[in-house]
Design a protein around this motif. Structure first.
Motif, short mmCIF file in Angstrom:
data_model
loop_
_atom_site.label_atom_id
_atom_site.label_comp_id
_atom_site.label_asym_id
_atom_site.label_seq_id
_atom_site.Cartn_x
_atom_site.Cartn_y
_atom_site.Cartn_z
N SER A 5 0.83 -1.21 0.00
CA SER A 5 0.00 0.00 0.00
C SER A 5 0.86 1.26 0.00
O SER A 5 0.51 2.25 -0.64
N ALA A 6 2.01 1.20 0.69
CA ALA A 6 2.90 2.35 0.68
C ALA A 6 3.40 2.62 -0.73
O ALA A 6 3.44 3.76 -1.20
N ILE A 7 3.79 1.51 -1.43
CA ILE A 7 4.26 1.68 -2.80
C ILE A 7 3.17 2.25 -3.67
O ILE A 7 3.39 3.17 -4.48
N PHE A 11 4.29 5.65 -5.54
CA PHE A 11 4.55 5.55 -6.96
C PHE A 11 3.88 6.66 -7.79
O PHE A 11 4.55 7.39 -8.53
N PRO A 12 2.55 6.84 -7.62
CA PRO A 12 1.91 7.90 -8.42
C PRO A 12 2.42 9.29 -8.06
O PRO A 12 2.51 10.17 -8.93
N TYR A 175 9.59 15.46 -5.64
CA TYR A 175 8.41 14.82 -5.06
C TYR A 175 8.81 13.78 -4.00
O TYR A 175 8.10 13.59 -3.02
N GLY A 176 9.94 13.15 -4.21
CA GLY A 176 10.44 12.22 -3.19
C GLY A 176 10.72 12.94 -1.88
O GLY A 176 10.33 12.48 -0.81
N ASP A 177 11.37 14.10 -1.98
CA ASP A 177 11.68 14.90 -0.79
C ASP A 177 10.40 15.32 -0.07
O ASP A 177 10.33 15.31 1.16
N ILE A 189 11.73 3.61 1.77
CA ILE A 189 10.97 3.15 0.61
C ILE A 189 10.86 4.25 -0.46
O ILE A 189 10.95 3.99 -1.66
N VAL A 190 10.76 5.50 0.00
CA VAL A 190 10.67 6.61 -0.95
C VAL A 190 11.94 6.69 -1.79
O VAL A 190 11.89 6.71 -3.02
N TYR A 191 13.08 6.69 -1.11
CA TYR A 191 14.34 6.85 -1.86
C TYR A 191 14.70 5.60 -2.65
O TYR A 191 15.35 5.68 -3.69
#
Lengths: 222, 256
Positions: A5-7, A11-12, A175-177, A189-191
């Motif tokens: 669910s985190a992915i 992802f979007p 967006y990752g930051d 997981i973000v990075y």
């Protein structure tokens, strides 16, 4: 915890940045190659002013950090000279293009110089002009030698585009930051996903570089 | 008496401190075949490289017909030739190199066609037709679309000759064209040169180590030694009857 669910959530969010990453890459690659050819040819010119001037450009941009150059273009130059590059997108593109153009101009110059001297002599014996010798004989062979290195630098340019997040461009890393700052526990997981994004974008470039290598092996002087 | 097509007048050439040529005087008539022989380092190649504008003489004059190759008239004075002048005067000269120097990124047909199209501004169709005929003449009509890397040394050198001949030079220079070849490939190249020589209209200067070949093809043989023309005359005069000791010992090394 890494969960599906985190992915699905992350992802979007990162997808939104892909547009900027790709457009900055394409534009800076285009201008980077353009600057590389102009500077590379200028450094081979008979005109000493032109040669010294481009030599100065190349050493300045090779000898200082890309991120500082980026800040100069975005923050310092508009204040000092009142030159507005139009947008942060253009500042990012111009900085990357100038920096990689400086590196790649050395490839252009070196490749042209490494075409065997006999090639130019044979062209002279066929009474070609200096320009014809360059256009018909030297340059087509030099470009074949440049291709693999150009491919390598293209991959490096892709990775360099992530710096534009530092001047506020909304690329993948930006967006990752954002995601990380809203939920620090998600940082791994973000990075990880950011890395995956860059790697997937790099794959076709890696493939292209291999292709260029095989093209360049054909038809180069023995 | 026919006017010479190539004239050297007291031509000197040094590379740095080394005086390679110390006063060359030379006349070559249209259609004349001249062989240049001599020990390595005697400046044989330098003579033809200056004529092809690949090397600038240190002093002296080289004429092609009645035009000075390396000097041009400007406001009544002679000054060093510029690129435009060199192009005008060297148009009648062609050259074949020791290491072939074919263009590796072009097929052999393109190797031949490119200069007629771009330099002589011939129609592509005409240039193509003439190039095919020339390649057939040197026995490579079946290799038109091959790249140089796919050919043997002897074939490469024959392409190089076709490429030069398509430009219809009045003087053709051969710079040790068989020296880089395997021994078994020398024959096919010499045969082509012999055929070209028989057609007769073109002057030829051959820098060569093939003494028997020089004797056979050349009207005139020059023996170059220590930067000067030490001996010249018909092939039989120079090679068989000369009293010059250095020439005799030079020839002896080839005959033994």
């Amino acid at each position: 915890m890494i969960t599906i669910s985190a992915i699905e959530e992350i992802f979007p969010a990162l997808m939104k940045g892909i547009n900027i990453t790709i457009t900055v890459l394409i534009a800076s690659a285009f201008f980077g190659y353009l600057f590389a050819f102009i500077a590379g040819l200028c450094r081979l010119s008979n005109n000493i002013v032109l040669r010294k001037f481009t030599g100065f450009y190349v050493e300045i941009f090779r000898g200082t950090s890309l991120i500082v150059q980026l800040f100069w273009l975005y923050y310092a130059i508009p204040i000092l000279f009142g030159i507005d590059l139009g947008s942060d997108w253009w500042a990012g593109v111009i900085a990357i293009a100038l920096n990689y153009g400086a590196y790649m101009s050395e490839i252009v110059r070196g490749s042209i110089l490494s075409v065997a001297k006999g090639q130019s002599e044979a062209a002279t014996a066929l009474n070609m002009s200096r320009f014809q010798r360059m256009r018909l004989v030297i340059f087509p062979q030099a470009v074949r030698m440049m291709l693999p290195e150009f491919g390598n630098y293209l991959i490096q340019m892709l990775k360099a585009t992530s710096l534009v997040s530092l001047i506020g461009l909304h690329d993948i890393l930006y967006y990752g930051d954002i995601l990380r700052s809203s939920n620090l526990s998600q940082a791994p997981i973000v990075y990880l996903l950011v890395l995956v994004f860059y790697f997937i974008l790099a794959l076709p470039l890696i493939f292209l570089t291999r292709k260029m290598e095989s093209i360049s092996k054909k038809g180069v002087a023995s | 008496m026919t006017e010479p097509i190539v004239t050297f007048k007291d031509v000197h050439k040094s590379f740095g401190d080394v005086d390679v040529l110390k006063g060359i005087d030379l006349e070559i008539k249209p259609a004349e075949k001249v062989a240049v022989i001599g020990p390595s380092g005697s400046g044989k190649t330098t003579i033809i490289r200056m004529l092809m504008t690949l090397e600038q003489p240190t002093s002296g004059d080289i004429f092609v017909g009645d035009q000075n190759l390396w000097k041009m008239e400007k406001n009544g004075e002679f000054v060093a030739a510029n690129e435009k002048h060199l192009r005008e005067v060297r148009g009648d000269i062609g050259m074949v190199f020791q290491h072939f120097n074919l263009f590796p990124h072009m097929t052999i047909l393109e190797n031949c066609m490119t200069a007629p199209i771009h330099v002589k501004k011939e129609a592509k169709k005409v240039a193509r037709q003439r190039s095919i005929e020339m390649l057939e003449k040197v026995g490579l009509g079946d290799k038109l679309d091959n790249y140089p890397s796919q050919l043997s040394g002897g074939q490469k050198q024959r392409v190089a000759m076709a490429r030069a001949l398509v430009m219809r030079p009045k003087v053709m220079l051969f710079d040790e064209v068989t020296s880089a070849l395997d021994p078994e490939l020398v024959g096919e190249v010499l045969e082509v040169i012999r055929d070209i020589a028989k057609e007769g209209e073109m002057a030829m200067i051959l820098v060569t180590h093939e003494m028997d070949f020089a004797l056979d093809v050349a009207d005139k043989v020059l023996f170059l030694d220590e930067g000067v023309i030490a001996e010249q005359g018909s092939a039989s005069e120079v090679i068989e009857h000369s009293k010059n000791e250095r020439l005799q010992s030079f020839l002896h090394r080839f005959r033994s």
